[in-house]
Design an enzyme around this catalytic site. Structure first.
Site, PDB file in Angstrom:
ATOM      1  N   GLY A  87       0.831  -1.197   0.000  1.00 23.34           N
ATOM      2  CA  GLY A  87       0.000   0.000   0.000  1.00 23.34           C
ATOM      3  C   GLY A  87       0.862   1.242   0.000  1.00 23.34           C
ATOM      4  O   GLY A  87       2.091   1.157  -0.082  1.00 23.34           O
ATOM      5  N   GLY A  88       0.205   2.381   0.108  1.00 22.68           N
ATOM      6  CA  GLY A  88       0.913   3.645   0.101  1.00 22.68           C
ATOM      7  C   GLY A  88       1.882   3.787   1.273  1.00 22.68           C
ATOM      8  O   GLY A  88       2.829   4.561   1.209  1.00 22.68           O
ATOM      9  N   PHE A  89       1.624   3.066   2.352  1.00 21.43           N
ATOM     10  CA  PHE A  89       2.456   3.247   3.539  1.00 21.43           C
ATOM     11  C   PHE A  89       3.383   2.078   3.829  1.00 21.43           C
ATOM     12  O   PHE A  89       4.075   2.068   4.817  1.00 21.43           O
ATOM     13  CB  PHE A  89       1.580   3.530   4.761  1.00 21.43           C
ATOM     14  N   GLY A  90       3.380   1.078   2.967  1.00 23.57           N
ATOM     15  CA  GLY A  90       4.277  -0.050   3.185  1.00 23.57           C
ATOM     16  C   GLY A  90       3.621  -1.382   2.860  1.00 23.57           C
ATOM     17  O   GLY A  90       2.441  -1.444   2.539  1.00 23.57           O
ATOM     18  N   PRO A  91       4.437  -2.458   2.935  1.00 24.14           N
ATOM     19  CA  PRO A  91       3.948  -3.787   2.556  1.00 24.14           C
ATOM     20  C   PRO A  91       3.031  -4.415   3.607  1.00 24.14           C
ATOM     21  O   PRO A  91       3.103  -4.085   4.782  1.00 24.14           O
ATOM     22  CB  PRO A  91       5.244  -4.600   2.432  1.00 24.14           C
ATOM     23  N   VAL A  92       2.152  -5.312   3.141  1.00 26.99           N
ATOM     24  CA  VAL A  92       1.234  -6.037   4.026  1.00 26.99           C
ATOM     25  C   VAL A  92       1.489  -7.541   3.834  1.00 26.99           C
ATOM     26  O   VAL A  92       1.536  -8.024   2.704  1.00 26.99           O
ATOM     27  CB  VAL A  92      -0.238  -5.712   3.671  1.00 26.99           C
ATOM     28  N   ASP A 208     -10.630   8.994   2.785  1.00 27.59           N
ATOM     29  CA  ASP A 208      -9.897   8.304   1.729  1.00 27.59           C
ATOM     30  C   ASP A 208     -10.683   7.091   1.256  1.00 27.59           C
ATOM     31  O   ASP A 208     -10.147   6.001   1.112  1.00 27.59           O
ATOM     32  CB  ASP A 208      -8.518   7.898   2.256  1.00 27.59           C
TER      33      ASP A 208
HETATM   34  N1  LIG Z   1      -6.602  -7.112   6.450  1.00 30.63           N
HETATM   35  C1  LIG Z   1      -6.175  -7.500   5.239  1.00 30.63           C
HETATM   36  N2  LIG Z   1      -6.429  -8.749   4.797  1.00 30.63           N
HETATM   37  C2  LIG Z   1      -6.003  -9.143   3.561  1.00 30.63           C
HETATM   38  N3  LIG Z   1      -5.336  -8.355   2.711  1.00 30.63           N
HETATM   39  C3  LIG Z   1      -5.047  -7.104   3.088  1.00 30.63           C
HETATM   40  C4  LIG Z   1      -5.449  -6.613   4.372  1.00 30.63           C
HETATM   41  N4  LIG Z   1      -5.023  -5.331   4.472  1.00 30.63           N
HETATM   42  C5  LIG Z   1      -4.405  -5.038   3.311  1.00 30.63           C
HETATM   43  N5  LIG Z   1      -4.404  -6.094   2.468  1.00 30.63           N
HETATM   44  C6  LIG Z   1      -3.814  -6.166   1.109  1.00 30.63           C
HETATM   45  O1  LIG Z   1      -2.693  -5.320   1.039  1.00 30.63           O
HETATM   46  C7  LIG Z   1      -2.884  -4.328   0.046  1.00 30.63           C
HETATM   47  C8  LIG Z   1      -2.307  -3.001   0.527  1.00 30.63           C
HETATM   48  O2  LIG Z   1      -3.027  -2.576   1.666  1.00 30.63           O
HETATM   49  P1  LIG Z   1      -3.047  -1.086   2.167  1.00 30.63           P
HETATM   50  O3  LIG Z   1      -1.689  -0.709   2.615  1.00 30.63           O
HETATM   51  O4  LIG Z   1      -4.134  -0.962   3.151  1.00 30.63           O
HETATM   52  O5  LIG Z   1      -3.420  -0.365   0.795  1.00 30.63           O
HETATM   53  P2  LIG Z   1      -3.507   1.145   0.343  1.00 30.63           P
HETATM   54  O6  LIG Z   1      -2.405   1.915   1.016  1.00 30.63           O
HETATM   55  O7  LIG Z   1      -3.353   1.040  -1.153  1.00 30.63           O
HETATM   56  O8  LIG Z   1      -4.866   1.583   0.743  1.00 30.63           O
HETATM   57  C9  LIG Z   1      -4.384  -4.263  -0.177  1.00 30.63           C
HETATM   58  O9  LIG Z   1      -4.711  -3.859  -1.467  1.00 30.63           O
HETATM   59  C10 LIG Z   1      -4.808  -5.694   0.079  1.00 30.63           C
HETATM   60  O10 LIG Z   1      -4.679  -6.453  -1.086  1.00 30.63           O
END
Ligand SMILES: Nc1ncnc2c1ncn2[C@@H]1O[C@H](COP(=O)(O)OP(=O)(O)O)[C@@H](O)[C@H]1O
Ligand SMILES: *[C@@H]1O[C@H](CO)[C@@H](O)[C@H](O)[C@H]1NC(C)=O
Ligand SMILES: *[C@@H]1O[C@H](CO)[C@@H](O)[C@H](O)[C@H]1NC(C)=O
Length: 380
Positions: A87-92, A208
């Site tokens: 995401g915008g703030f780092g990996p998940v 957002d």
């Molecule tokens: N609770 C979660 N369960 C499963 N996948 C998630 C979860 N949170 C985030 N993700 C995955 O990680 C990606 C990046 O998440 P996030 O940082 O929240 O995105 P962004 O900054 O683009 O809004 C998401 O698009 C999703 O695919």
């Protein structure tokens, strides 16, 4: 009290590792169980009293505090194969926790977000997420399970949402087409989440709202994630708060917010309208690869939304005509209202929930190849 939950000690640790402390504006705090809002915290002053207040407010939130080693183990050392997205703030990363980690912790898959602290936004995002999601619980808000704060590291641990983001489900090239009824279920769930935020005693503006922030569990229940940009709404007679930096995502931000920084729950309603339009058309809000006049989805589609004879032509062609015509016309009319240039005529989110609830089981779905159906002038 379990030392793993947010307690006085853990709050001190949070503050300690950021090297900045927080104070509460005494005047705003009445009972100690009132919800703490972001505006109660100023990232400038330090007082023991303030720190105690903060910990008391969060004590009921049942958040677990993890250390980095534990989260490393839970995610196979943040391995590439566990990466869910960036995401915008780092990996998940996907991970797994159970009661061996903390007594009473349900065995479950989790999503661990590792915030990138390069920018100054990272810490604010992390703190806002804990303050909002730690205190606000709702079936349509993603559940925050815990967090980690160790030296320069900031992590958040959420419930795992099996189908990822709506953005992936709707736009990923090789994903199967979401059926009409699923789209309506997602629209309703997300609307309920937003309505909840707007109606808590101190309203919260999400700021957002977009497809990548709507997460889906295995049965397509929609939950909002990422309250990192959320803001406390206006209080009393005020209709909006004014912000100096415009944050949010291109294409989704309401016109009055972009032009004057005026932020209100009605600016979230606009963003909600953009997502409805994406669900209806299956098109991204902005796409450079589309012909010039179609690049900006809202500009292109808004005039068509109120033309009953043309509107069925912009419904996602991948649905192959399998949608409720009555439902589609109602959703198009609702979308048009949400996208109103002026915030006042936009419906509020509880109106939106009511309308979407009324059309969850429309079943006049055409089966078979799509045939263009002309709607007569008086066919309201
Ligand atoms: N609770 C979660 N369960 C499963 N996948 C998630 C979860 N949170 C985030 N993700 C995955 O990680 C990606 C990046 O998440 P996030 O940082 O929240 O995105 P962004 O900054 O683009 O809004 C998401 O698009 C999703 O695919
Ligand atoms: C913190 O607040 C107290 C009163 O609430 C004030 O006396 C003190 O000067 C403030 N300190 C800073 C660094 O702003
Ligand atoms: C939403 O708007 C309707 C009018 O359209 C009003 O009756 C209702 O009280 C409003 N609800 C909230 C929670 O503001």
């Amino acid at each position: 009290m379990s030392s793993k939950k947010i307690t006085w000690k853990s709050i001190v640790l949070i503050l300690g590792c950021y090297k900045t402390t927080y104070s509460l504006e005494e005047s705003k705090k009445q009972g100690s169980f009132q919800r703490l809002s972001l505006s109660d915290i100023s990232i400038s002053n330090s007082s023991i009293q303030a720190i105690e207040d903060l910990s008391v407010s969060l004590a009921g939130s049942k958040l677990y505090m993890f250390n980095l080693e534990e989260l490393r183990e839970a995610t196979h050392s943040f391995s590439w194969s566990n990466l869910l997205g960036e995401g915008g703030f780092g990996p998940v990363y996907k991970g797994f926790v159970d009661d061996k980690l903390r007594h009473g912790l349900k065995a479950q898959p989790v999503a661990v977000k590792r915030l990138n602290l390069d920018g100054s936004q990272g810490h604010r995002e992390w703190l806002a997420e804990i303050i909002f999601l730690g205190q606000l619980r709702h079936p349509h808000l993603v559940k925050l399970i815990g967090y980690c704060c160790e030296e320069e590291q900031r992590l958040l641990v959420y419930e795992y949402m099996a189908r990822g983001s709506l953005e992936n489900q709707l736009f990923r090239r090789y994903s199967a087409t979401l059926p009409w009824s699923t789209r309506m279920k997602i629209a309703l769930g997300a609307a309920k989440g937003l309505a909840f935020l707007h109606e808590v005693d101190k309203p919260v503006i999400y700021r957002d709202f977009k497809t990548s922030n709507i997460l889906l569990d295995s049965d397509y229940t929609a939950k909002l994630s990422d309250l990192g940009l959320a803001k406390d709404g206006p209080e009393g007679e005020e209709t909006h708060v004014t912000t100096t930096c415009i944050m949010g995502t291109k294409g989704y931000a309401a016109p009055e917010y972009i032009m004057s920084g005026h932020l209100s729950t009605k600016s979230d309603v606009y963003s909600y309208g953009v997502v409805l339009l994406e669900l209806l058309t299956g098109k991204r809000v902005v796409d450079k690869n589309r012909p010039n006049k179609e690049k900006h989805l809202v500009e292109w589609a808004r005039p068509i939304l109120r033309d009953q004879r043309k509107v069925l032509n912009i419904i996602d062609s991948r649905l192959e005509g399998q949608f409720s015509i009555k439902g589609a016309l109602k959703v198009a009319a609702l979308t048009y209202k949400c996208l109103s240039h002026n915030p006042t005529p936009r419906p509020n989110m509880s109106d939106v929930v009511k309308i979407l609830e009324s059309l969850q089981d429309f079943d006049d779905v055409i089966i078979g190849p799509f045939v263009y159906v002309a709607v007569s002038e008086n066919g309201q």
